[in-house]
Motif scaffolding. Structure first.
Motif, mmCIF file in Angstrom:
data_model
loop_
_atom_site.group_PDB
_atom_site.id
_atom_site.type_symbol
_atom_site.label_atom_id
_atom_site.label_comp_id
_atom_site.label_asym_id
_atom_site.label_seq_id
_atom_site.Cartn_x
_atom_site.Cartn_y
_atom_site.Cartn_z
ATOM 1 N N THR A 117 0.832 -1.206 0.000
ATOM 2 C CA THR A 117 0.000 0.000 0.000
ATOM 3 C C THR A 117 0.867 1.256 0.000
ATOM 4 O O THR A 117 0.581 2.244 -0.703
ATOM 5 C CB THR A 117 -0.930 0.001 1.224
ATOM 6 O OG1 THR A 117 -1.723 -1.175 1.210
ATOM 7 C CG2 THR A 117 -1.829 1.228 1.218
ATOM 8 N N THR A 118 1.937 1.217 0.785
ATOM 9 C CA THR A 118 2.846 2.362 0.826
ATOM 10 C C THR A 118 3.476 2.604 -0.541
ATOM 11 O O THR A 118 3.547 3.749 -1.021
ATOM 12 C CB THR A 118 3.939 2.119 1.872
ATOM 13 O OG1 THR A 118 3.334 1.884 3.136
ATOM 14 C CG2 THR A 118 4.861 3.327 1.971
ATOM 15 N N THR A 132 -3.605 12.939 -1.413
ATOM 16 C CA THR A 132 -2.701 11.805 -1.492
ATOM 17 C C THR A 132 -1.509 11.984 -0.564
ATOM 18 O O THR A 132 -1.082 11.058 0.123
ATOM 19 C CB THR A 132 -2.208 11.630 -2.954
ATOM 20 O OG1 THR A 132 -3.342 11.460 -3.794
ATOM 21 C CG2 THR A 132 -1.318 10.408 -3.069
ATOM 22 N N LYS A 156 1.087 9.103 -5.561
ATOM 23 C CA LYS A 156 1.544 10.462 -5.295
ATOM 24 C C LYS A 156 2.289 11.033 -6.505
ATOM 25 O O LYS A 156 2.067 12.162 -6.927
ATOM 26 C CB LYS A 156 2.447 10.465 -4.065
ATOM 27 C CG LYS A 156 2.994 11.833 -3.704
ATOM 28 C CD LYS A 156 3.886 11.729 -2.480
ATOM 29 C CE LYS A 156 4.521 13.082 -2.145
ATOM 30 N NZ LYS A 156 5.421 12.998 -0.988
ATOM 31 N N THR A 199 2.256 1.639 -3.411
ATOM 32 C CA THR A 199 1.190 2.100 -4.302
ATOM 33 C C THR A 199 0.869 3.577 -4.062
ATOM 34 O O THR A 199 0.647 4.344 -5.008
ATOM 35 C CB THR A 199 -0.077 1.251 -4.103
ATOM 36 O OG1 THR A 199 0.240 -0.121 -4.308
ATOM 37 C CG2 THR A 199 -1.172 1.678 -5.064
ATOM 38 N N MET A 200 0.851 3.993 -2.813
ATOM 39 C CA MET A 200 0.576 5.397 -2.499
ATOM 40 C C MET A 200 1.685 6.309 -3.014
ATOM 41 O O MET A 200 1.441 7.429 -3.460
ATOM 42 C CB MET A 200 0.415 5.568 -0.989
ATOM 43 C CG MET A 200 -0.850 4.933 -0.423
ATOM 44 S SD MET A 200 -2.361 5.570 -1.180
ATOM 45 C CE MET A 200 -2.301 7.257 -0.629
ATOM 46 N N GLU A 201 2.927 5.815 -2.949
ATOM 47 C CA GLU A 201 4.030 6.594 -3.506
ATOM 48 C C GLU A 201 3.865 6.760 -5.013
ATOM 49 O O GLU A 201 4.068 7.844 -5.566
ATOM 50 C CB GLU A 201 5.363 5.905 -3.188
ATOM 51 C CG GLU A 201 5.783 5.988 -1.734
ATOM 52 C CD GLU A 201 6.069 7.420 -1.312
ATOM 53 O OE1 GLU A 201 6.480 8.219 -2.168
ATOM 54 O OE2 GLU A 201 5.880 7.735 -0.120
#
Length: 260
Positions: free
Chosen positions: A66-67, A259, A74, A69-71
């Motif tokens: 998830t981290t 985000t 972003k 993917t969030m990066e």
């Protein structure tokens, strides 16, 4: 009689010892059952701990994914925000250019209107000039006819003066002078007629040129109207694109902030 009493007394302790053995057996049985339950509970706790450990590892892996993917999200949001800002800037520039084009077309249509108006005025002036030239030609024809008759009368007068001899000599001189003036007038009227012919040709050419200017002005106005309609539709589309680009830019900025 006393001996049975003694036997009874000896049997009583045996029964007490038997009861104590039964109680101890039950206690041992309960301890065994408790130990079995404790063993079962320990096994369940161990299984739960193992499952919890597996779930924790899975959760950690999911959090890591998830981290990442969030990066990526972003970075994508940042790129989308920059692209949306670029699109909005280009849309604003295109909108400004379209407005300038609309202004230029309006100026062009105004110039075409002036050209058409001037062509109409020139056409009216040429028509008036043609009428006046026709009138001048009519007057010149009359003058030419009068000069021709004067020449004929002067010739007759000269002949009559010659017939009169010395008495008609002065009359002959006047008649000759009149004839010379009549001939000069006819020459002048001839030149005036030539000039009138040239003026007629020039006015006819000017009339054709004026008509051509009017036709060109009318065609220019039609083209200008068509261009204006096209630019108006294009301007409306560009305005909608610019508004949509600004909305997208704002949305991407908000998404980027959310985000982050």
């Amino acid at each position: 009689m006393q001996k049975p009493t003694t036997a009874k007394r000896k049997a009583a302790p045996r029964r007490a010892n038997g009861a104590k053995g039964a109680v101890a057996g039950e206690f041992v049985q309960e301890i065994r059952e408790a130990a079995l339950q404790l063993s079962t509970s320990a096994t369940e706790v161990l299984a739960a701990a193992t499952q919890n450990e597996s779930s924790t590892a899975t959760q950690a892996s999911a959090i890591h994914e998830t981290t990442a993917t969030m990066e990526e999200l972003k970075g994508a949001s940042h790129q989308i925000a920059e692209n949306a800002q670029m699109v909005a800037s280009i849309a604003e520039q295109t909108l400004a250019g379209a407005k300038q084009g609309e202004g230029a077309i309006k100026l062009f249509m105004g110039s075409m209107e002036k050209v058409r108006h001037n062509a109409v005025e020139v056409d009216d002036a040429i028509a008036k000039l043609s009428k006046r030239v026709e009138r001048i030609g009519t007057v010149v024809d009359v003058i030419d006819e009068i000069a021709d008759r004067s020449d004929l009368l002067a010739l007759n007068a000269a002949l009559e003066g010659a017939k009169a001899g010395e008495a008609g000599r002065g009359f002959s001189i006047v008649a000759a002078e009149m004839r010379r003036l009549a001939e000069n007038v006819m020459e002048s009227t001839k030149e005036i007629k030539n000039l009138i012919t040239e003026i007629r040709e020039a006015t006819h050419a000017a009339k054709e040129a004026s008509d051509g200017n009017k036709r060109e002005a009318s065609e220019g106005e039609k083209v200008g109207n068509t261009a204006m309609q096209s630019v108006s539709g294009l301007l409306s589309g560009i305005q909608e694109t610019s508004d949509a680009a600004r909305v997208i830019h704002l949305a991407t900025q908000q998404q980027r902030t959310a985000t982050e």
